[in-house]
Each structure stands twice: as structure tokens, then as C-alpha cells.
Design a protein around this motif. Sequence first.
Motif, PDB file in Angstrom:
ATOM      1  N   HIS A  15       0.854  -1.183   0.000  1.00 47.82           N
ATOM      2  CA  HIS A  15       0.000   0.000   0.000  1.00 47.82           C
ATOM      3  C   HIS A  15       0.893   1.236   0.000  1.00 47.82           C
ATOM      4  N   LEU A  16       0.675   2.093  -1.023  1.00 45.85           N
ATOM      5  CA  LEU A  16       1.520   3.265  -1.189  1.00 45.85           C
ATOM      6  C   LEU A  16       0.749   4.337  -1.943  1.00 45.85           C
ATOM      7  N   ASP A  17       0.761   5.551  -1.447  1.00 48.08           N
ATOM      8  CA  ASP A  17       0.122   6.698  -2.114  1.00 48.08           C
ATOM      9  C   ASP A  17      -1.354   6.460  -2.411  1.00 48.08           C
ATOM     10  N   GLY A  18      -2.032   5.676  -1.583  1.00 50.66           N
ATOM     11  CA  GLY A  18      -3.455   5.400  -1.786  1.00 50.66           C
ATOM     12  C   GLY A  18      -3.730   4.284  -2.783  1.00 50.66           C
ATOM     13  N   TYR A  19      -2.697   3.660  -3.304  1.00 54.03           N
ATOM     14  CA  TYR A  19      -2.841   2.545  -4.242  1.00 54.03           C
ATOM     15  C   TYR A  19      -2.465   1.245  -3.544  1.00 54.03           C
ATOM     16  N   THR A  20      -2.979   0.144  -4.065  1.00 50.77           N
ATOM     17  CA  THR A  20      -2.584  -1.175  -3.594  1.00 50.77           C
ATOM     18  C   THR A  20      -1.907  -1.896  -4.748  1.00 50.77           C
ATOM     19  N   ASP A  22       0.292  -5.227  -6.286  1.00 51.02           N
ATOM     20  CA  ASP A  22       0.297  -6.673  -6.096  1.00 51.02           C
ATOM     21  C   ASP A  22       1.620  -7.202  -5.568  1.00 51.02           C
ATOM     22  N   SER A  23       2.679  -6.417  -5.664  1.00 50.07           N
ATOM     23  CA  SER A  23       3.991  -6.870  -5.210  1.00 50.07           C
ATOM     24  C   SER A  23       4.892  -5.674  -4.935  1.00 50.07           C
ATOM     25  N   GLN A  24       6.002  -5.941  -4.271  1.00 48.10           N
ATOM     26  CA  GLN A  24       6.984  -4.895  -4.037  1.00 48.10           C
ATOM     27  C   GLN A  24       7.613  -4.456  -5.354  1.00 48.10           C
ATOM     28  N   LYS A  25       7.809  -5.393  -6.294  1.00 45.40           N
ATOM     29  CA  LYS A  25       8.383  -5.040  -7.597  1.00 45.40           C
ATOM     30  C   LYS A  25       7.468  -4.079  -8.342  1.00 45.40           C
ATOM     31  N   GLU A  26       6.172  -4.319  -8.275  1.00 44.49           N
ATOM     32  CA  GLU A  26       5.208  -3.429  -8.926  1.00 44.49           C
ATOM     33  C   GLU A  26       5.252  -2.045  -8.284  1.00 44.49           C
ATOM     34  N   ALA A  27       5.313  -1.986  -6.957  1.00 49.33           N
ATOM     35  CA  ALA A  27       5.412  -0.709  -6.247  1.00 49.33           C
ATOM     36  C   ALA A  27       6.716   0.004  -6.604  1.00 49.33           C
ATOM     37  N   ASN A  28       7.801  -0.747  -6.735  1.00 48.58           N
ATOM     38  CA  ASN A  28       9.086  -0.156  -7.114  1.00 48.58           C
ATOM     39  C   ASN A  28       9.023   0.439  -8.518  1.00 48.58           C
ATOM     40  N   PHE A  29       8.383  -0.259  -9.446  1.00 50.18           N
ATOM     41  CA  PHE A  29       8.237   0.263 -10.808  1.00 50.18           C
ATOM     42  C   PHE A  29       7.473   1.578 -10.772  1.00 50.18           C
ATOM     43  N   TYR A  30       6.414   1.634  -9.985  1.00 43.89           N
ATOM     44  CA  TYR A  30       5.614   2.861  -9.830  1.00 43.89           C
ATOM     45  C   TYR A  30       6.489   4.007  -9.309  1.00 43.89           C
ATOM     46  N   VAL A  31       7.199   3.778  -8.221  1.00 41.85           N
ATOM     47  CA  VAL A  31       7.994   4.832  -7.583  1.00 41.85           C
ATOM     48  C   VAL A  31       9.140   5.285  -8.484  1.00 41.85           C
ATOM     49  N   ARG A  32       9.834   4.349  -9.093  1.00 37.88           N
ATOM     50  CA  ARG A  32      11.044   4.680  -9.847  1.00 37.88           C
ATOM     51  C   ARG A  32      10.780   5.195 -11.254  1.00 37.88           C
ATOM     52  N   PHE A  33       9.683   4.725 -11.901  1.00 39.22           N
ATOM     53  CA  PHE A  33       9.517   5.044 -13.318  1.00 39.22           C
ATOM     54  C   PHE A  33       8.200   5.736 -13.680  1.00 39.22           C
ATOM     55  N   VAL A  34       7.136   5.496 -12.939  1.00 43.01           N
ATOM     56  CA  VAL A  34       5.820   6.018 -13.327  1.00 43.01           C
ATOM     57  C   VAL A  34       5.458   7.297 -12.576  1.00 43.01           C
ATOM     58  N   LYS A  35       5.546   7.261 -11.283  1.00 44.35           N
ATOM     59  CA  LYS A  35       5.041   8.325 -10.415  1.00 44.35           C
ATOM     60  C   LYS A  35       5.508   9.724 -10.817  1.00 44.35           C
ATOM     61  N   ASN A  36       6.787   9.921 -11.026  1.00 42.85           N
ATOM     62  CA  ASN A  36       7.334  11.245 -11.328  1.00 42.85           C
ATOM     63  C   ASN A  36       7.729  11.406 -12.789  1.00 42.85           C
ATOM     64  N   SER A  37       7.081  10.638 -13.669  1.00 42.09           N
ATOM     65  CA  SER A  37       7.412  10.681 -15.097  1.00 42.09           C
ATOM     66  C   SER A  37       6.899  11.946 -15.782  1.00 42.09           C
ATOM     67  N   GLY A  38       5.925  12.617 -15.155  1.00 40.60           N
ATOM     68  CA  GLY A  38       5.311  13.779 -15.788  1.00 40.60           C
ATOM     69  C   GLY A  38       4.221  13.400 -16.775  1.00 40.60           C
ATOM     70  N   LEU A  39       3.966  12.110 -16.934  1.00 41.94           N
ATOM     71  CA  LEU A  39       2.935  11.633 -17.853  1.00 41.94           C
ATOM     72  C   LEU A  39       1.683  11.246 -17.075  1.00 41.94           C
ATOM     73  N   HIS A  40       0.542  11.335 -17.747  1.00 40.97           N
ATOM     74  CA  HIS A  40      -0.711  10.890 -17.136  1.00 40.97           C
ATOM     75  C   HIS A  40      -0.710   9.365 -17.119  1.00 40.97           C
ATOM     76  N   TYR A  41      -1.176   8.781 -16.027  1.00 40.33           N
ATOM     77  CA  TYR A  41      -1.194   7.328 -15.914  1.00 40.33           C
ATOM     78  C   TYR A  41      -2.384   6.877 -15.074  1.00 40.33           C
ATOM     79  N   GLU A  42      -2.714   5.608 -15.224  1.00 46.95           N
ATOM     80  CA  GLU A  42      -3.710   4.952 -14.384  1.00 46.95           C
ATOM     81  C   GLU A  42      -3.074   3.697 -13.818  1.00 46.95           C
ATOM     82  N   ILE A  43      -3.495   3.348 -12.620  1.00 48.98           N
ATOM     83  CA  ILE A  43      -3.013   2.131 -11.981  1.00 48.98           C
ATOM     84  C   ILE A  43      -4.172   1.159 -11.883  1.00 48.98           C
ATOM     85  N   HIS A  44      -3.970  -0.032 -12.402  1.00 48.61           N
ATOM     86  CA  HIS A  44      -4.947  -1.123 -12.408  1.00 48.61           C
ATOM     87  C   HIS A  44      -6.297  -0.754 -13.027  1.00 48.61           C
TER      88      HIS A  44
END
Length: 153
Positions: A15-20, A22-44
Motif C-alpha cells: 500500500h503506497l500513495d493510496g494505491y494497492t 500486487d507486489s513490491q516489484k510493482e510498487a518499485n516500478f511505480y515509484v522509480r519510473f511512473v510516479k514522477n514521469s510527468g505523464l498521465h497514468y492509471e493504476i490497475h
Amino acid sequence: MSTPTALNKRGTKVHLDGYTFDSQKEANFYVRFVKNSGLHYEIHPRYVLSPLTQVGSVKVSQIAYTPDFVVYNNKNISHAYDVKNSFGAYGIDASVKLRFKLFLLNEGIPVEAVVVRQHDFKTIAQGITKQLSEKQPLVCNNIRYNWIEATNL
């Protein structure tokens, strides 16, 4: 915070930033590559690939797919990511491949299977005939790329 679940027997939910995730790897991908990319995104986001259908006297259940991340360039999907542990049959089995192909047919863009590494990620576009092999995936350090140009398809 991580909690084990029956649906995700191989890992724990994160659980991170109000999202759930499925794994730590998925959360890491979000934090490292998606979250601050400046692009619009959706999770799940959930996509119905084949609706509930009546065939004679029986109903055929719908087929749905939920990518881990969908990234947009303006209003168009530029990436649909599914974070995996590997590109092999253990990570991407036949039923997953079928959902990836149905997503491509419905949305016009392939799902990119992603394996997160320490400083970057490897990705392979799934369901297309001229894809990179698991031995020669595209290696990226951000999500601001065009997978068609990057793979010379």
C-alpha cells in the motif's frame, strides 16, 4: 505497508500513495519510473476484452484484463505495463498471453511485460509477431520512449 493475501500467494500487497500494488516489484516500478514521469497514468484500470455473451441457452462469462499501469500521451495509450518476475513461461503463461493478445486487438497497443532491475527495466511487447525475445529485451531507464521506434518495428 505490506499485507499477505489469498489472491496473491507469491507475494504481499503493498500500500503506497493510496494505491494497492500486487507486489513490491510493482510498487518499485511505480515509484522509480511512473510516479514522477510527468505523464498521465492509471493504476490497475480494468478493460473488458470480451463481454458477457449469450450463446443459445448458456451464458459465456466475460474476459477482463487489468494492466498494472497504463500510461498516456495526450489521450492515447502509449504504454500498457504488466510487471513480471520473468519473461519465461512461469512469468507469462498461456492464459496471460491470451489476455495480452485480446488487449492488443481491442486497444490497438500491445501490453509490455516488464522485469524491474536495480537501475532500469527490461520490457518486451507481447502478442506481436516481430517482438524482441526474452534474451534480447528492450532495456529502459524511463518510460518516455516509443516502443515501436525503440525496437525498429
